[in-house]
Motif scaffolding. Sequence first.
Motif, PDB file in Angstrom:
ATOM      1  N   VAL A  97      -0.814   9.484  10.664  1.00 52.62           N
ATOM      2  CA  VAL A  97      -1.520   9.161   9.426  1.00 52.62           C
ATOM      3  C   VAL A  97      -1.809   7.664   9.383  1.00 52.62           C
ATOM      4  CG1 VAL A  97       0.637   8.862   8.130  1.00 52.62           C
ATOM      5  CG2 VAL A  97      -1.483   9.348   6.904  1.00 52.62           C
ATOM      6  N   ASN A  98      -3.012   7.326   8.931  1.00 48.99           N
ATOM      7  CA  ASN A  98      -3.356   5.928   8.682  1.00 48.99           C
ATOM      8  C   ASN A  98      -2.790   5.506   7.334  1.00 48.99           C
ATOM      9  OD1 ASN A  98      -6.022   6.856  10.411  1.00 48.99           O
ATOM     10  ND2 ASN A  98      -5.446   4.741  10.780  1.00 48.99           N
ATOM     11  N   THR A  99      -2.128   4.371   7.292  1.00 52.07           N
ATOM     12  CA  THR A  99      -1.732   3.781   6.016  1.00 52.07           C
ATOM     13  C   THR A  99      -2.559   2.510   5.850  1.00 52.07           C
ATOM     14  OG1 THR A  99       0.112   2.617   7.081  1.00 52.07           O
ATOM     15  CG2 THR A  99       0.589   4.722   6.061  1.00 52.07           C
ATOM     16  N   TRP A 100      -3.335   2.465   4.789  1.00 47.59           N
ATOM     17  CA  TRP A 100      -4.349   1.432   4.634  1.00 47.59           C
ATOM     18  C   TRP A 100      -3.833   0.255   3.811  1.00 47.59           C
ATOM     19  CZ3 TRP A 100      -8.562   1.717   7.557  1.00 47.59           C
ATOM     20  CH2 TRP A 100      -8.890   2.970   8.096  1.00 47.59           C
ATOM     21  N   TRP A 101      -3.965  -0.933   4.391  1.00 46.20           N
ATOM     22  CA  TRP A 101      -3.608  -2.166   3.692  1.00 46.20           C
ATOM     23  C   TRP A 101      -4.399  -2.283   2.394  1.00 46.20           C
ATOM     24  CZ3 TRP A 101      -5.572  -7.640   5.235  1.00 46.20           C
ATOM     25  CH2 TRP A 101      -4.882  -8.617   4.495  1.00 46.20           C
ATOM     26  N   GLY A 102      -5.663  -1.868   2.433  1.00 46.83           N
ATOM     27  CA  GLY A 102      -6.518  -1.950   1.255  1.00 46.83           C
ATOM     28  C   GLY A 102      -6.076  -1.054   0.115  1.00 46.83           C
ATOM     29  N   ILE A 103      -5.159  -0.124   0.387  1.00 45.08           N
ATOM     30  CA  ILE A 103      -4.600   0.738  -0.657  1.00 45.08           C
ATOM     31  C   ILE A 103      -3.212   0.254  -1.065  1.00 45.08           C
ATOM     32  CG2 ILE A 103      -3.742   3.068  -1.149  1.00 45.08           C
ATOM     33  CD1 ILE A 103      -5.990   4.194   0.530  1.00 45.08           C
ATOM     34  N   VAL A 104      -2.383  -0.064  -0.082  1.00 42.46           N
ATOM     35  CA  VAL A 104      -0.977  -0.395  -0.342  1.00 42.46           C
ATOM     36  C   VAL A 104      -0.815  -1.725  -1.081  1.00 42.46           C
ATOM     37  CG1 VAL A 104       1.220  -0.953   0.772  1.00 42.46           C
ATOM     38  CG2 VAL A 104      -0.137   0.978   1.595  1.00 42.46           C
ATOM     39  N   GLU A 105      -1.608  -2.724  -0.718  1.00 42.76           N
ATOM     40  CA  GLU A 105      -1.522  -4.047  -1.357  1.00 42.76           C
ATOM     41  C   GLU A 105      -2.880  -4.386  -1.973  1.00 42.76           C
ATOM     42  OE1 GLU A 105       0.341  -8.491  -0.269  1.00 42.76           O
ATOM     43  OE2 GLU A 105      -0.386  -7.182   1.329  1.00 42.76           O
ATOM     44  N   ALA A 106      -3.427  -3.442  -2.701  1.00 37.81           N
ATOM     45  CA  ALA A 106      -4.834  -3.489  -3.086  1.00 37.81           C
ATOM     46  C   ALA A 106      -5.198  -4.622  -4.034  1.00 37.81           C
ATOM     47  CB  ALA A 106      -5.230  -2.153  -3.711  1.00 37.81           C
ATOM     48  N   ASN A 107      -4.408  -4.843  -5.066  1.00 33.47           N
ATOM     49  CA  ASN A 107      -4.872  -5.684  -6.172  1.00 33.47           C
ATOM     50  C   ASN A 107      -4.321  -7.103  -6.177  1.00 33.47           C
ATOM     51  OD1 ASN A 107      -6.428  -3.555  -7.413  1.00 33.47           O
ATOM     52  ND2 ASN A 107      -4.476  -2.642  -8.031  1.00 33.47           N
ATOM     53  N   ASN A 108      -3.051  -7.255  -5.827  1.00 31.55           N
ATOM     54  CA  ASN A 108      -2.418  -8.570  -5.893  1.00 31.55           C
ATOM     55  C   ASN A 108      -1.510  -8.778  -4.689  1.00 31.55           C
ATOM     56  OD1 ASN A 108      -3.263  -9.429  -8.719  1.00 31.55           O
ATOM     57  ND2 ASN A 108      -2.200  -7.505  -9.176  1.00 31.55           N
ATOM     58  N   PRO A 109      -1.377 -10.029  -4.234  1.00 33.14           N
ATOM     59  CA  PRO A 109      -0.485 -10.284  -3.100  1.00 33.14           C
ATOM     60  C   PRO A 109       0.958  -9.938  -3.432  1.00 33.14           C
ATOM     61  CG  PRO A 109      -1.228 -12.344  -4.103  1.00 33.14           C
ATOM     62  CD  PRO A 109      -2.039 -11.254  -4.709  1.00 33.14           C
ATOM     63  N   HIS A 139      -7.868  -2.959   8.609  1.00 32.95           N
ATOM     64  CA  HIS A 139      -9.313  -3.170   8.620  1.00 32.95           C
ATOM     65  C   HIS A 139      -9.952  -2.277   7.557  1.00 32.95           C
ATOM     66  CE1 HIS A 139      -8.320   0.174  11.302  1.00 32.95           C
ATOM     67  NE2 HIS A 139      -9.493   0.695  10.968  1.00 32.95           N
ATOM     68  N   GLU A 140     -11.244  -2.428   7.374  1.00 33.93           N
ATOM     69  CA  GLU A 140     -11.961  -1.573   6.441  1.00 33.93           C
ATOM     70  C   GLU A 140     -12.256  -0.219   7.083  1.00 33.93           C
ATOM     71  OE1 GLU A 140     -15.427  -3.349   4.792  1.00 33.93           O
ATOM     72  OE2 GLU A 140     -14.291  -4.786   3.597  1.00 33.93           O
ATOM     73  N   CYS A 141     -12.535   0.767   6.240  1.00 35.82           N
ATOM     74  CA  CYS A 141     -12.877   2.103   6.722  1.00 35.82           C
ATOM     75  C   CYS A 141     -14.183   2.538   6.079  1.00 35.82           C
ATOM     76  CB  CYS A 141     -11.765   3.093   6.389  1.00 35.82           C
ATOM     77  SG  CYS A 141     -12.140   4.794   6.857  1.00 35.82           S
ATOM     78  N   ASP A 142     -15.208   2.744   6.901  1.00 37.09           N
ATOM     79  CA  ASP A 142     -16.513   3.162   6.393  1.00 37.09           C
ATOM     80  C   ASP A 142     -16.632   4.677   6.294  1.00 37.09           C
ATOM     81  OD1 ASP A 142     -17.502   0.570   6.152  1.00 37.09           O
ATOM     82  OD2 ASP A 142     -18.046   0.498   8.266  1.00 37.09           O
ATOM     83  N   ASP A 143     -15.700   5.408   6.924  1.00 31.31           N
ATOM     84  CA  ASP A 143     -15.808   6.865   6.972  1.00 31.31           C
ATOM     85  C   ASP A 143     -15.137   7.539   5.785  1.00 31.31           C
ATOM     86  OD1 ASP A 143     -17.087   6.591   9.401  1.00 31.31           O
ATOM     87  OD2 ASP A 143     -15.213   6.689  10.536  1.00 31.31           O
TER      88      ASP A 143
END
Length: 201
Positions: A97-109, A139-143
């Motif tokens: 499974v991919n765990t996305w940085w853009g989800i886990v630490e999305a809003n604030n450091p 990284h970002e995910c376009d899919d």
Amino acid sequence: MRIPWSKRKLSHISRLSRKTLINRSCRRELPSPLPKERPPTSELLKEERDFSGTSHVFVYVMLPSRIINMECELVNPDGLMDQLKQLKSIGVDGVSVNTWWGIVEANNPRDYNWDGYKQLFRMVLEAGFNKIQVVMSFHECDDHDPHISLPKWIKEIGQQNPDIYFTDKDGRRNPECLSWGIDDEPVLKGRTAVEVLIIVC
């Protein structure tokens, strides 16, 4: 803080290589001890198969990214459990499974939300698996629908300092992932890129 051009001038190939290296280096199996919801050890042992000394190749199935939404919530737990049980019934050894940085630490450091992924890992165990490959994706995910971008606070930094992104010889920026040029530069709210990635891993 402006990043020296010598550090920013990296090729598209280097960007892809870094993305691959990060994903591979952060790939790991579920840590021990396991969550409290773990099935009894006796049940796990019944399902476990020993292929020591054989040519068996372990088979992992990659789960779709869209099973976790942008609020780090599991989208369809019941449907996912049915699919996991089907995979187990046909002899699949584990899941990835991919765990996305853009989800886990999305809003604030330093503000991490792992809730959806924790629920997912518990369900994988309940389905009878004791192997999981976790791919840390920075990284970002376009899919994915919706699109998974870098964390919001990273994008805000990038608006003020686009040198955090890869830049080709023609000056074009690629905001899909962070540049090697800031690996040792504390430009991410006082942290370097390496410090940010290591803490998340």
